[in-house]
Design an enzyme around this catalytic site. Structure first.
Site, PDB file in Angstrom:
ATOM      1  N   GLU A  42       1.880  -1.677   0.402  1.00  0.00           N
ATOM      2  CA  GLU A  42       0.088  -0.052   0.095  1.00  0.00           C
ATOM      3  C   GLU A  42       0.966   1.311   0.275  1.00  0.00           C
ATOM      4  OE1 GLU A  42      -2.632   2.810   3.233  1.00  0.00           O
ATOM      5  OE2 GLU A  42      -2.817   0.596   3.583  1.00  0.00           O
ATOM      6  N   ARG A  46       0.811  10.154   0.401  1.00  0.00           N
ATOM      7  CA  ARG A  46       0.802  11.609   1.036  1.00  0.00           C
ATOM      8  C   ARG A  46       2.525  12.361   1.120  1.00  0.00           C
ATOM      9  NH1 ARG A  46       0.682   8.650   6.995  1.00  0.00           N
ATOM     10  NH2 ARG A  46      -1.116   7.061   6.504  1.00  0.00           N
ATOM     11  N   LYS A 129     -11.155  -1.589   6.043  1.00  0.00           N
ATOM     12  CA  LYS A 129      -9.600  -1.243   7.082  1.00  0.00           C
ATOM     13  C   LYS A 129     -10.561  -0.919   8.088  1.00  0.00           C
ATOM     14  CE  LYS A 129      -7.720   2.753   6.135  1.00  0.00           C
ATOM     15  NZ  LYS A 129      -6.137   3.708   5.938  1.00  0.00           N
TER      16      LYS A 129
END
Length: 211
Positions: A42, A46, A129
């Site tokens: 993943e 960011r 999640k």
């Protein structure tokens, strides 16, 4: 080959959560993680380099690269264009959920409450999640949520450590966990990353993460 969200979550007990600042670090990180037994990667959106990092990591044989911190349909489209094969978000909104479902891409939306999960289930989602895992009440909270929502399966992320991961993974409703510890901050050390990946890949022994 396209995978379902269940298949992505079944690839390994840990999905590394990666914040990669430099494109040149992408290949050695991905190669070390895959070699260590963690193929689902993943890459969080960011950093300015994130989309290019996804493109580079997608070149690594055996890597199944996804995009994390996806906040809206525009980012979803950009991540898919870069080669992301699954999508992870910190929360669940109707526009993002509908866009991910329409795109037919494995989608792990962030949830922390019963309302979050029920909203996702109303969309036809069953895999989520649980985020941020530790500060949302930890394992006791997820146990309480999972009891009445028995179809839901989870990838807890946020504050998970090598020490706490086995406790989460022992629960039948937990399919895998997300963890950032596998790639420590600082200069990239592929041998160290591979060793940490091997340890993480072995956390659940022969338990299979099935949907």
């Amino acid at each position: 080959m396209s995978l379902s969200v269940e298949q992505v979550m079944a690839l390994a007990p840990v999905i590394p959560v990666l914040v990669v600042e430099r494109v040149e670090d992408a290949l050695p990180i991905a190669q070390a993680l895959v070699k260590g037994g963690l193929p689902a990667l993943e890459v969080t959106l960011r950093t300015p380099a994130a989309l290019d990092v996804i493109r580079e990591m997608a070149k690594v044989e055996g890597a199944v690269v996804g995009a994390g911190t996806v906040l809206n349909p525009r980012q979803l489209d950009a991540a898919m264009e870069a080669g992301a094969r699954f999508i992870v978000s910190p929360g669940l909104t109707d526009p993002l959920g509908r866009a991910a479902i329409a795109a037919n891409i494995p989608f792990l939306p962030g949830t922390a409450t019963a309302g979050d999960i029920m909203r996702g289930m109303d969309m036809g989602l069953t895999h989520f999640k649980f985020f941020p895992a530790e500060t949302s009440g930890g394992l006791p909270a997820l146990k309480a949520l999972a009891a009445p929502l028995q179809e839901a399966r989870f990838c807890p992320t946020g504050g998970i450590t090598p020490e706490s991961a086995p406790r989460w993974l022992a629960e039948p409703f937990v399919q895998c966990v997300g963890g950032s510890w596998v790639v420590p901050k600082g200069p990239i050390d592929p041998a160290r990353i591979e060793a940490l990946a091997r340890d993480a890949a072995a956390l659940t022994g022969n338990k299979l993460c099935s949907g």
